[in-house]
Design a protein around this motif. Structure first.
Motif, short mmCIF file in Angstrom:
data_model
loop_
_atom_site.label_atom_id
_atom_site.label_comp_id
_atom_site.label_asym_id
_atom_site.label_seq_id
_atom_site.Cartn_x
_atom_site.Cartn_y
_atom_site.Cartn_z
N PRO A 49 34.20 1.14 33.94
CA PRO A 49 33.84 1.78 32.67
C PRO A 49 32.92 2.98 32.90
O PRO A 49 32.03 2.93 33.74
N LEU A 50 33.20 4.05 32.17
CA LEU A 50 32.34 5.22 32.22
C LEU A 50 32.42 5.98 30.91
O LEU A 50 33.26 5.70 30.07
N THR A 51 31.54 6.92 30.75
CA THR A 51 31.51 7.75 29.55
C THR A 51 32.16 9.09 29.89
O THR A 51 31.71 9.80 30.79
N PHE A 52 33.21 9.42 29.16
CA PHE A 52 33.98 10.65 29.38
C PHE A 52 33.57 11.68 28.34
O PHE A 52 33.68 11.44 27.14
N VAL A 53 33.07 12.81 28.78
CA VAL A 53 32.64 13.88 27.87
C VAL A 53 33.88 14.62 27.36
O VAL A 53 34.69 15.09 28.15
N THR A 54 34.00 14.71 26.04
CA THR A 54 35.16 15.37 25.43
C THR A 54 34.83 16.74 24.87
O THR A 54 35.71 17.57 24.70
N GLN A 55 33.55 16.98 24.59
CA GLN A 55 33.15 18.26 23.98
C GLN A 55 31.67 18.49 24.26
O GLN A 55 30.88 17.56 24.22
N VAL A 56 31.32 19.73 24.54
CA VAL A 56 29.92 20.11 24.73
C VAL A 56 29.51 21.01 23.57
O VAL A 56 30.21 21.96 23.24
N ASN A 57 28.38 20.70 22.95
CA ASN A 57 27.83 21.56 21.90
C ASN A 57 27.04 22.64 22.63
O ASN A 57 25.86 22.48 22.93
N SER A 58 27.72 23.75 22.96
CA SER A 58 27.09 24.77 23.81
C SER A 58 25.87 25.41 23.16
O SER A 58 24.89 25.70 23.84
N ALA A 59 25.90 25.61 21.85
CA ALA A 59 24.74 26.21 21.18
C ALA A 59 23.53 25.29 21.32
O ALA A 59 22.42 25.75 21.64
N LEU A 60 23.73 24.01 21.08
CA LEU A 60 22.64 23.05 21.21
C LEU A 60 22.17 22.94 22.66
O LEU A 60 20.97 22.87 22.94
N PHE A 61 23.11 22.98 23.61
CA PHE A 61 22.78 22.95 25.03
C PHE A 61 21.86 24.11 25.40
O PHE A 61 20.81 23.93 26.01
N PHE A 62 22.24 25.33 25.02
CA PHE A 62 21.44 26.49 25.39
C PHE A 62 20.11 26.51 24.64
O PHE A 62 19.10 26.95 25.19
N ASP A 63 20.08 26.03 23.41
CA ASP A 63 18.81 25.91 22.69
C ASP A 63 17.86 24.96 23.43
O ASP A 63 16.67 25.26 23.60
N LYS A 64 18.39 23.82 23.87
CA LYS A 64 17.57 22.84 24.59
C LYS A 64 17.12 23.40 25.93
O LYS A 64 15.97 23.25 26.34
N PHE A 65 18.03 24.08 26.63
CA PHE A 65 17.70 24.69 27.92
C PHE A 65 16.56 25.69 27.75
O PHE A 65 15.59 25.69 28.50
N ASP A 66 16.68 26.56 26.74
CA ASP A 66 15.63 27.56 26.47
C ASP A 66 14.32 26.89 26.10
O ASP A 66 13.25 27.31 26.56
N GLU A 67 14.39 25.85 25.28
CA GLU A 67 13.18 25.12 24.88
C GLU A 67 12.46 24.54 26.10
O GLU A 67 11.24 24.68 26.24
N LEU A 68 13.21 23.91 26.99
CA LEU A 68 12.60 23.32 28.18
C LEU A 68 12.07 24.39 29.13
O LEU A 68 11.02 24.21 29.75
N ALA A 69 12.79 25.49 29.26
CA ALA A 69 12.32 26.58 30.12
C ALA A 69 11.02 27.17 29.59
O ALA A 69 10.10 27.44 30.36
N GLN A 70 10.93 27.37 28.27
CA GLN A 70 9.70 27.89 27.69
C GLN A 70 8.54 26.91 27.86
O GLN A 70 7.41 27.31 28.14
N ALA A 71 8.82 25.61 27.70
CA ALA A 71 7.76 24.61 27.86
C ALA A 71 7.27 24.59 29.32
O ALA A 71 6.07 24.49 29.56
N ALA A 72 8.18 24.74 30.27
CA ALA A 72 7.79 24.77 31.68
C ALA A 72 6.97 26.02 31.97
O ALA A 72 6.00 25.98 32.72
N LYS A 73 7.36 27.14 31.37
CA LYS A 73 6.66 28.40 31.59
C LYS A 73 5.22 28.34 31.09
O LYS A 73 4.31 28.85 31.73
N THR A 74 5.00 27.69 29.96
CA THR A 74 3.64 27.60 29.40
C THR A 74 2.76 26.60 30.13
O THR A 74 1.55 26.62 29.98
N ASN A 75 3.38 25.72 30.92
CA ASN A 75 2.61 24.72 31.66
C ASN A 75 2.18 25.22 33.04
O ASN A 75 1.52 24.50 33.77
N TYR A 76 2.55 26.43 33.41
CA TYR A 76 2.19 26.96 34.73
C TYR A 76 1.36 28.20 34.62
O TYR A 76 1.33 28.94 33.77
#
Length: 76
Positions: A49-76
């Motif tokens: 058994p495994l989880t098969f990804v059928t669709q990526v919400n690219s807008a949400l992905f890039f929003d989350k990526f940017d959010e995490l990158a900004q949080a990392a930037k402010t912590n250094y």
């Protein structure tokens, strides 16, 4: 050589923490382990058994990526 793209690794990492980034469904699959088709994954009732990804919400992905990158930037 690896056939895995580095962006796939980033997506996999983010989805492990934020599963809402993708749509997925449970399946059973197996992997061919030898011969010219080694590494090929296929759906089978006898698979693991495994989880098969059928669709990526690219807008949400890039929003989350940017959010995490900004949080990392402010912590250094």
């Amino acid at each position: 050589d690896s056939d895995v793209c580095s962006s796939d690794l980033v997506l996999t990492t983010l989805v492990s923490k934020y599963p809402e980034l993708v749509d997925s469904k449970p399946i059973k699959a197996a992997v061919i382990t030898d011969g010219p088709s080694a590494g090929k994954t296929f759906v089978t009732d006898n698979g693991r058994p495994l989880t098969f990804v059928t669709q990526v919400n690219s807008a949400l992905f890039f929003d989350k990526f940017d959010e995490l990158a900004q949080a990392a930037k402010t912590n250094y």
